[in-house]
Design an enzyme around this catalytic site. Structure first.
Site, PDB file in Angstrom:
ATOM      1  N   HIS A 271     -57.890  27.587 -22.755  1.00 34.23           N
ATOM      2  CA  HIS A 271     -58.019  28.642 -21.736  1.00 34.23           C
ATOM      3  C   HIS A 271     -58.848  29.818 -22.270  1.00 34.23           C
ATOM      4  O   HIS A 271     -59.970  29.995 -21.848  1.00 34.23           O
ATOM      5  CB  HIS A 271     -56.673  29.118 -21.175  1.00 34.23           C
ATOM      6  N   ASP A 322     -55.702  19.310 -18.103  1.00 34.97           N
ATOM      7  CA  ASP A 322     -54.490  20.121 -18.214  1.00 34.97           C
ATOM      8  C   ASP A 322     -53.325  19.619 -17.352  1.00 34.97           C
ATOM      9  O   ASP A 322     -52.669  18.640 -17.702  1.00 34.97           O
ATOM     10  CB  ASP A 322     -54.858  21.584 -17.914  1.00 34.97           C
TER      11      ASP A 322
HETATM   12  C1  NGQ Z   1     -47.778  24.000 -20.303  1.00 33.93           C
HETATM   13  N1  NGQ Z   1     -49.525  24.896 -18.895  1.00 33.93           N
HETATM   14  O1  NGQ Z   1     -47.389  24.025 -21.468  1.00 33.93           O
HETATM   15  O2  NGQ Z   1     -47.680  22.985 -19.597  1.00 33.93           O
HETATM   16  C2  NGQ Z   1     -48.399  25.244 -19.722  1.00 33.93           C
HETATM   17  C3  NGQ Z   1     -47.390  26.007 -18.936  1.00 33.93           C
HETATM   18  C4  NGQ Z   1     -46.603  27.754 -20.559  1.00 33.93           C
HETATM   19  C5  NGQ Z   1     -50.518  25.789 -18.765  1.00 33.93           C
HETATM   20  N2  NGQ Z   1     -50.497  26.844 -19.501  1.00 33.93           N
HETATM   21  C6  NGQ Z   1     -46.266  26.528 -19.773  1.00 33.93           C
HETATM   22  N3  NGQ Z   1     -51.509  25.573 -17.934  1.00 33.93           N
HETATM   23  O3  NGQ Z   1     -47.755  28.059 -20.832  1.00 33.93           O
HETATM   24  O4  NGQ Z   1     -45.645  28.446 -20.915  1.00 33.93           O
HETATM   25 ZN    ZN Z   2     -51.827  23.359 -21.170  1.00 33.22          ZN
END
Ligand code: NGQ
Ligand code: ZN
Length: 453
Positions: A271, A322
């Site tokens: 990101h 993702d």
């Molecule tokens: C994840 N996904 O780990 O799946 C994360 C969400 C977080 C993204 N950041 C959970 N797109 O970052 O705490």
């Molecule tokens: Zn992620």
């Protein structure tokens, strides 16, 4: 005594390391490109195809999230944002067992191959049973990811995730995060177990989840576990995350990370959405990859990374699917460009004077940066893994196109662009369809019926 598997593919045109060439013959031995001949006729036994591109790495995936795609596009009681989406995602997490994880990942990976992704970086954090208790084998869930990669044939760079806290400054994790949690010693054991399950040309790295989930001391203790392997981290995705990091440390996340640890070319900053000019310059100076996930970042309302400035100053980038809400290599690249066009109100933002085709510049950058991120060499050249996409001549979008216009037409204009995909020399996709799609899909449907019952 050698039993080498040798075959040759012939293409009317192909994007090689040094640009386009016509009448290209690739000899494959044991899944690798052994020889590249240019300007030659096919042999009688050669398979003949239209246009070849190198397979694209998908540098960031949470495979299990494929199963909730389309189920979170409904307005909730309060403001919908990343954090309310995460609550829904955690509810889903609580239900997924090993068999379902494998079934979902297998379909996600088959779909990645069908779209032109030939290797996946799986940022894998569902380690334990839903209540946080350990499976008999710590590597159980990692093994399911590896099995899904083998069934689909996709290349795997497995990134076991270290997760210990629920927020900056070592806050205690919530109950919904119990499946993700390890201490450093447990994590070292898990990485060893996961490494033992890898498919033949699999790569293992590590992934501290985010600065929210790891303390500085833990981060320092983790890095030796990676040795020379890839290190991935989620960073600066949400404005609230940046604000919380400043409240905790006085610095935004990317600045904190670059100051605190020796980030280098092994690192991927996933990101990195919210960065200032100084942070952009320093990511470039360190040679780390920016791991951009345009479809998910749009879906979650994250914001836009300054991709043009970053590329123009020599930054390495790659793309990831993702959350897997849509799995489409071309769409990731298209949206990366369109995001910049919409905010900067201009066209061809990610092209350059030297590479004037937007699609070609982006695609080549993502092939190279994705390979760097996942610990492999990419591109069509002798010695590389035979990870190859062929475009489908029957798509009218390709009529009369050659060279870079083929890539632009794929990314911006086509509807059924991919014909075949070879991964490690095996033709996993023909006529746009994965060779095991029927079985993989049937197993996925059973898993979803169980999960949504
Ligand atoms: C994840 N996904 O780990 O799946 C994360 C969400 C977080 C993204 N950041 C959970 N797109 O970052 O705490
Ligand atoms: Zn992620």
């Amino acid at each position: 005594m050698s039993r080498h598997i040798r075959m040759a593919l012939w293409f009317e045109t192909a994007l090689l390391d040094h640009g386009w060439a016509d009448r290209v013959r690739l000899t494959l031995v044991d899944g690798r490109i052994d020889r590249v001949e240019v300007g030659v006729d096919p042999d009688r036994s050669d398979e003949r195809h239209f246009a070849a591109l190198p397979g694209l790495p998908n540098l960031h995936s949470h495979a299990f999230q494929r199963a909730m795609a389309g189920l979170t596009e409904v307005r909730g009681a309060s403001n919908d944002d990343f954090w309310s989406w995460r609550e829904l995602m955690y509810r889903f997490v609580a239900k997924i067992g090993p068999e379902q994880c494998e079934a979902i990942a297998a379909l996600a990976y088959a779909e990645m191959l069908e779209s032109g992704f030939t290797r996946v970086g799986e940022f894998h954090y569902l380690h334990h049973a839903p209540d946080g208790s350990r499976y008999a084998d710590l590597g159980e869930m990692s093994g399911r990811i590896a099995a899904a990669a083998e069934i689909s044939g996709i290349g795997l760079t497995l990134l076991p995730v270290f997760y210990a806290h629920g927020g900056f400054g070592g806050q205690a994790p919530g109950a919904a995060q119990a499946r993700f949690i390890n201490d450093v010693d447990g994590f070292a054991e898990l990485v060893a177990r996961a490494g033992a399950t890898l498919p033949p040309d699999g790569v293992i790295g590590i992934a501290p989840h985010s600065l929210r989930a790891v303390t500085p001391d833990e981060l320092g203790a983790l890095l030796p576990i990676a040795k020379d392997a890839p290190v991935h981290i989620h960073i600066a995705e949400q404005v609230k995350e940046v604000e919380d990091c400043i409240a905790w440390s006085g610095r935004p996340p990317v600045r904190w990370l670059l100051d605190a640890v020796p980030v280098d070319t092994r690192w991927t900053l996933v990101h990195a959405t919210h960065v200032d000019a100084g942070e952009v310059a320093d990511i470039v100076a360190r040679g780390a990859v920016a791991g951009l996930c345009p479809v998910t970042e749009a879906n979650l309302g994250d914001g836009l990374f300054p991709a043009g400035t970053f590329l123009d100053s020599g930054g390495a980038l790659g793309v990831g699917s993702d959350s897997n809400v849509r799995i489409d290599a071309a769409e990731e690249l298209r949206l990366l460009e369109y995001g910049q066009r919409l905010t900067l109100r201009g066209r061809n933002q990610l092209a350059s004077a030297a590479r004037r085709s937007t699609g070609a510049r982006l695609f080549e950058a993502a092939v190279r940066g994705g390979g760097q991120s996942l610990g492999v060499e990419t591109g069509l050249a002798a010695g590389r893994s035979a990870d190859i996409i062929s475009l489908d001549r029957s798509d009218p979008a390709f009529e009369g196109r050659c060279g870079d216009a083929l890539i632009d037409s794929w990314i911006f204009a086509s509807r059924r662009p991919i014909d075949c995909v070879w991964r490690g020399g095996v033709k996993q996709v023909a006529g746009g369809r994965h060779r095991h799609r029927d079985v993989i899909e049937a197993r996925y449907r059973v898993a979803l019926q169980e999960l949504l019952a």
